[in-house]
Design a protein around this motif. Sequence first.
Motif, PDB file in Angstrom:
ATOM      1  N   ARG B   2       0.853  -1.195   0.000  1.00 49.55           N
ATOM      2  CA  ARG B   2       0.000   0.000   0.000  1.00 49.55           C
ATOM      3  C   ARG B   2       0.883   1.236   0.000  1.00 49.55           C
ATOM      4  O   ARG B   2       1.948   1.257   0.604  1.00 49.55           O
ATOM      5  CB  ARG B   2      -0.899   0.003   1.240  1.00 49.55           C
ATOM      6  CG  ARG B   2      -1.943  -1.110   1.220  1.00 49.55           C
ATOM      7  CD  ARG B   2      -2.680  -1.152   2.541  1.00 49.55           C
ATOM      8  NE  ARG B   2      -3.421   0.069   2.823  1.00 49.55           N
ATOM      9  CZ  ARG B   2      -4.598   0.367   2.286  1.00 49.55           C
ATOM     10  NH1 ARG B   2      -5.154  -0.464   1.434  1.00 49.55           N
ATOM     11  NH2 ARG B   2      -5.207   1.489   2.591  1.00 49.55           N
ATOM     12  N   TYR B   3       0.446   2.235  -0.706  1.00 50.20           N
ATOM     13  CA  TYR B   3       1.219   3.467  -0.798  1.00 50.20           C
ATOM     14  C   TYR B   3       0.339   4.660  -0.473  1.00 50.20           C
ATOM     15  O   TYR B   3      -0.896   4.595  -0.599  1.00 50.20           O
ATOM     16  CB  TYR B   3       1.767   3.647  -2.219  1.00 50.20           C
ATOM     17  CG  TYR B   3       3.122   3.015  -2.425  1.00 50.20           C
ATOM     18  CD1 TYR B   3       4.278   3.780  -2.294  1.00 50.20           C
ATOM     19  CD2 TYR B   3       3.248   1.677  -2.753  1.00 50.20           C
ATOM     20  CE1 TYR B   3       5.532   3.210  -2.488  1.00 50.20           C
ATOM     21  CE2 TYR B   3       4.479   1.102  -2.943  1.00 50.20           C
ATOM     22  CZ  TYR B   3       5.619   1.877  -2.807  1.00 50.20           C
ATOM     23  OH  TYR B   3       6.847   1.315  -2.998  1.00 50.20           O
ATOM     24  N   GLU B  21      -8.823   3.893  -8.219  1.00 49.27           N
ATOM     25  CA  GLU B  21      -8.374   2.775  -7.394  1.00 49.27           C
ATOM     26  C   GLU B  21      -7.878   3.238  -6.026  1.00 49.27           C
ATOM     27  O   GLU B  21      -7.565   2.417  -5.181  1.00 49.27           O
ATOM     28  CB  GLU B  21      -7.289   1.981  -8.127  1.00 49.27           C
ATOM     29  CG  GLU B  21      -5.941   2.672  -8.277  1.00 49.27           C
ATOM     30  CD  GLU B  21      -5.817   3.508  -9.541  1.00 49.27           C
ATOM     31  OE1 GLU B  21      -6.664   4.411  -9.721  1.00 49.27           O
ATOM     32  OE2 GLU B  21      -4.868   3.294 -10.308  1.00 49.27           O
ATOM     33  N   MET B  22      -7.768   4.557  -5.832  1.00 44.95           N
ATOM     34  CA  MET B  22      -7.226   5.061  -4.570  1.00 44.95           C
ATOM     35  C   MET B  22      -8.330   5.756  -3.763  1.00 44.95           C
ATOM     36  O   MET B  22      -9.241   6.348  -4.334  1.00 44.95           O
ATOM     37  CB  MET B  22      -6.112   6.092  -4.839  1.00 44.95           C
ATOM     38  CG  MET B  22      -5.019   5.636  -5.768  1.00 44.95           C
ATOM     39  SD  MET B  22      -3.985   4.346  -5.088  1.00 44.95           S
ATOM     40  CE  MET B  22      -2.742   5.325  -4.252  1.00 44.95           C
ATOM     41  N   VAL B  37      -1.250  -0.775  -4.187  1.00 45.95           N
ATOM     42  CA  VAL B  37      -0.526  -0.626  -5.436  1.00 45.95           C
ATOM     43  C   VAL B  37      -0.054  -2.005  -5.861  1.00 45.95           C
ATOM     44  O   VAL B  37       0.580  -2.721  -5.090  1.00 45.95           O
ATOM     45  CB  VAL B  37       0.670   0.343  -5.266  1.00 45.95           C
ATOM     46  CG1 VAL B  37       1.566   0.322  -6.489  1.00 45.95           C
ATOM     47  CG2 VAL B  37       0.160   1.757  -5.019  1.00 45.95           C
ATOM     48  N   HIS B  42       2.513  -0.108 -11.716  1.00 42.57           N
ATOM     49  CA  HIS B  42       1.334   0.621 -11.265  1.00 42.57           C
ATOM     50  C   HIS B  42       1.761   1.924 -10.576  1.00 42.57           C
ATOM     51  O   HIS B  42       1.196   2.988 -10.817  1.00 42.57           O
ATOM     52  CB  HIS B  42       0.548  -0.277 -10.318  1.00 42.57           C
ATOM     53  CG  HIS B  42      -0.758   0.328  -9.880  1.00 42.57           C
ATOM     54  ND1 HIS B  42      -1.481  -0.171  -8.844  1.00 42.57           N
ATOM     55  CD2 HIS B  42      -1.447   1.399 -10.331  1.00 42.57           C
ATOM     56  CE1 HIS B  42      -2.564   0.573  -8.675  1.00 42.57           C
ATOM     57  NE2 HIS B  42      -2.573   1.527  -9.572  1.00 42.57           N
ATOM     58  N   LEU B  43       2.796   1.806  -9.754  1.00 42.25           N
ATOM     59  CA  LEU B  43       3.277   2.978  -9.007  1.00 42.25           C
ATOM     60  C   LEU B  43       3.738   4.075  -9.960  1.00 42.25           C
ATOM     61  O   LEU B  43       3.352   5.240  -9.835  1.00 42.25           O
ATOM     62  CB  LEU B  43       4.427   2.532  -8.098  1.00 42.25           C
ATOM     63  CG  LEU B  43       4.937   3.576  -7.118  1.00 42.25           C
ATOM     64  CD1 LEU B  43       3.853   3.942  -6.128  1.00 42.25           C
ATOM     65  CD2 LEU B  43       6.159   3.039  -6.386  1.00 42.25           C
ATOM     66  N   LEU B  46       0.851   5.688 -11.583  1.00 41.08           N
ATOM     67  CA  LEU B  46       0.194   6.686 -10.724  1.00 41.08           C
ATOM     68  C   LEU B  46       0.960   8.009 -10.754  1.00 41.08           C
ATOM     69  O   LEU B  46       0.362   9.089 -10.862  1.00 41.08           O
ATOM     70  CB  LEU B  46       0.118   6.165  -9.287  1.00 41.08           C
ATOM     71  CG  LEU B  46      -0.911   5.067  -9.020  1.00 41.08           C
ATOM     72  CD1 LEU B  46      -0.696   4.475  -7.633  1.00 41.08           C
ATOM     73  CD2 LEU B  46      -2.319   5.634  -9.124  1.00 41.08           C
ATOM     74  N   ARG B  62       5.645   4.190   1.186  1.00 41.54           N
ATOM     75  CA  ARG B  62       4.984   2.898   1.309  1.00 41.54           C
ATOM     76  C   ARG B  62       4.454   2.777   2.725  1.00 41.54           C
ATOM     77  O   ARG B  62       5.151   3.101   3.690  1.00 41.54           O
ATOM     78  CB  ARG B  62       5.992   1.795   1.023  1.00 41.54           C
ATOM     79  CG  ARG B  62       5.340   0.454   0.940  1.00 41.54           C
ATOM     80  CD  ARG B  62       6.280  -0.559   0.353  1.00 41.54           C
ATOM     81  NE  ARG B  62       5.699  -1.879   0.501  1.00 41.54           N
ATOM     82  CZ  ARG B  62       6.274  -2.974   0.090  1.00 41.54           C
ATOM     83  NH1 ARG B  62       7.447  -2.922  -0.479  1.00 41.54           N
ATOM     84  NH2 ARG B  62       5.687  -4.140   0.263  1.00 41.54           N
TER      85      ARG B  62
END
Lengths: 886, 65
Positions: B2-3, B21-22, B37, B42-43, B46, B62
């Motif tokens: 998770r971020y 998604e967030m 994430v 994906h990161l 974003l 993170r």
Amino acid sequence: MAARDDSARGPAVGYADPLGEPFLRTRFAVPARPATFVRRPRLTAHLDQALDTPLTMVNGAAGAGKTLLVADWAARLGQPVAWLTNEAGDQDPGKFWAYALHALHTAGTPLSAGVGGSPGDLRMVDHRLLARLADELNGRDRPAILVLDEFDRLAAPETAEQLEFVLHHAGQGLRLVLVTRTEPLLPLHRYRAAAAMTEIRNHELAFTPEEAADLLARHGLRLPAEAARALVERTGGWAAGLRLSALAAQQSTDPETYLKEFEAGHSTIADFLLAEVVGRQPPETQDLLLRVSVLDRFGPELAEALTGRPDAGPLLAGLCRQNAFVEDLGHSWYRLRPLFGEILRVHLRARDPGLEPELHRRAAWWLRAHGAVPEALAHGAAAADWECTAGALVDDLAIGRLLTGLRADDLTELFSGMGPEAGGPAVDLVRAARELSEHDLDHGLAHLGRAEQSLATGAAAAAGRLSCVLLESLAARLTGCPDRAERAMADAAPLRREVPAHLLAKHPELTALLLSHLGSARVWAGHFDAARAALTEVADLPGGALTELPREDCLGHLALIDYFDGWLDLAERRALAATDATRHCGGRPFPGAGLGQLVLAAVAVDRDELCRARSLLDEAAESGPGPGVPDPVTEACRALVTGRLHRALGDARTAANAADPAVRAEVTSPWARADAALAVAAVLLADGRPGPAAEVLAGIGRPGGPVCAADVAWAQLAAGRREEAVGAADRLCTETEGRTGPGVTVRATLVRARAAAEAGDTDTARKLLARALLEARRDRLRRPFLDAGPGIRRLLDTPPLHGLAAGWLHGDGPGADAPPLLVEELSGREREVLARLAQMMSTQEIAADLYVSVNTVKTHLKSVYRKLGVGRRGDAVRRARERGLL
Amino acid sequence: MRYEIRVEGTMSETLTRAFPEMEHVTMSGQTVLFGPVVDEAHLYGLLNRCLSLGLRVVEMRRLPE
């Protein structure tokens, strides 16, 4: 090239990129500066240093004013500047270089024909082209200036590497200016350390309070210095933020108070301000802005197709004058400024979630109707409107692009979202093409049949029917059905006259594919002369990205025909050309991939280079098309070579098992059948059963190719059918005189020599053997002599013949040239791998034997090659033997 | 993993939909986007989305599991 409708994709230039699409002129245009543009002397002065450093980077956030800064500098420089606006679709280095070269060309940089052309391939750019380009630039008196705008959209790391290569070797002949949001993948530290780089970064791009006041003044707003400073502080001097706040203020009743009170700190500036500015536009303008946000660029007509209203022209012109969000690309084409486009798209999704696919759909149909195929495909896929997307592809006669391997992966990816519910002949054609190219025969044939049925009724467009014919020829090849291929070719002729000529010119791969599949089917049927005619036509085509794979396929087939005619040398040269092309192309495996290596392996067996033959067989297996229904010619050729290799190794039984190709074909191939029969006969002869062997041989009928005929004659002699054997050998020597090479004549002469020796006529046998040796020598054709049996070998050891055979027939002998010392010792594991290599085990077999993965074996092999200083497994084994490592 | 990504300013409700998604929360003049994430791709995706929307990323970290 035929005249094209300029209104569809924006103005296009007559040149074509490697995919045959015309270049988009808007991408080479230096963007126009709006009336409110503020020229900032401190930045242009800094940018002037770009003339003295090879590399310049203008690096800043979206909306920082990078592009306009560089565009203004370039326009006022007084010397030509090559400008290229990159797009997200330029992932292939080949496409990038095609555009970059064209940008240089447009800017009047004289490039010779060798450089000025498009790079042949999309994924792999010929290194020689880059070297030539760098060399030509290096020789210039005045450096060429190349600006690459939106460089961050080029994701491929090799493009950055190639740029660095050209920049480095162009010396003082090139000034590269990168305009980018993110740090590019170039070794910037080196340029910085050498003071060879001009760098303008985000903080320098930020507006000073004075510059901000100037900008506001151009919007008719006067602000006290204190307020301007506060505004710059709040917006961080961000150009887009300032511009938007000016626009928002202009629209408010009390601009000054608005600017003073507007609190950027409480909100993300662009989002807030854009909502504010857009929200005050009339509803039809708001609607237009939201709708065109799905497009990269648009003209009034396309915009109207999306809004369904006839007023886009004046609205766009008005927006452009206001300099809010729309940029004029010239020739009535526009685009949204990237930052605003992104934010507007978010707003569009929020406001009307279902509208986006519908907009893509409308754009796709409009673009398709106006001949803008690549854009129509992209929007059609985004809308999941497969009828339109597949239709655009088929109408453009581009169905072959799904097969040729260059853009096949991209197109396959594009159609990957297509579900079973999509229908229509074009959709079925696309399905069939994908399935046939993945060697899924059953589904492919079913979909092809359905497409043909629906196209047969009604006056279907010629492009659709020609696409069917192309897939028919592929189906014919894969099912080993020459009649079907001939029918397809006959059907193609009238259709080719019906389709527009410019489409055929744009798609040379269609003709190349048709002929190569036809040629392959003819080779399968043993109609070598007819096959050669079709294949040569393709091989003689000018090289190019689109026809590279079919050409290589044809070269492989031509090499096989040469081999069957006994021309070892010629076969080897053609096969090398074919495999060279494979290495050059990469990409998706083609049905005949690996055929070149297989022919090389066959030549190697004839020359008794068995290790080399084994490693070539391995190579062929690696470059083959993978799982699925195999290509009949390639599989039969693989079976033939494998069988011959095992026979050469003295293992007739394994040879007989290997010689039967696992191919599902409508028609049996005469040469494949003859070779399988030869393998069976060899087993029977080895078991001492000449009678049954002779029966098997008698059942062959037409042997398919002179080399097979010579082999059959030899086997007949061994089976005791001397008369038939000698008759066949005589015929081979006389009838095909001049048309067949040593591979045939040497074998036939050996048949006659052995027959003479067996009849007690040693003199004739010697004479014939001398002739055979002389003929075989140039091609190093050893195998037939080694297989010739003890009687012939005794004769070969006697004085005059011994001299003729010396030096080549029995190998070079050890110590011919002293091997260099081994620099690095082999590790234990490497020795184990090497020992298995010497036993002719394949990579897979070695991996299984040592309980390691194939990749591990490959790693060991690489370091063995490196330590021994060789490039092939055959050479590795030989060198290891020379050094006593085995 | 998770971020959380901290962005300067208050994102509008509309703009946060660019990150479906967030989850998001606003605190002291900043917007915090947080959520699962999938991987590095994906990161970076974003971050790219932030970049293209003109958002200023102040901090990214993170979250402990």
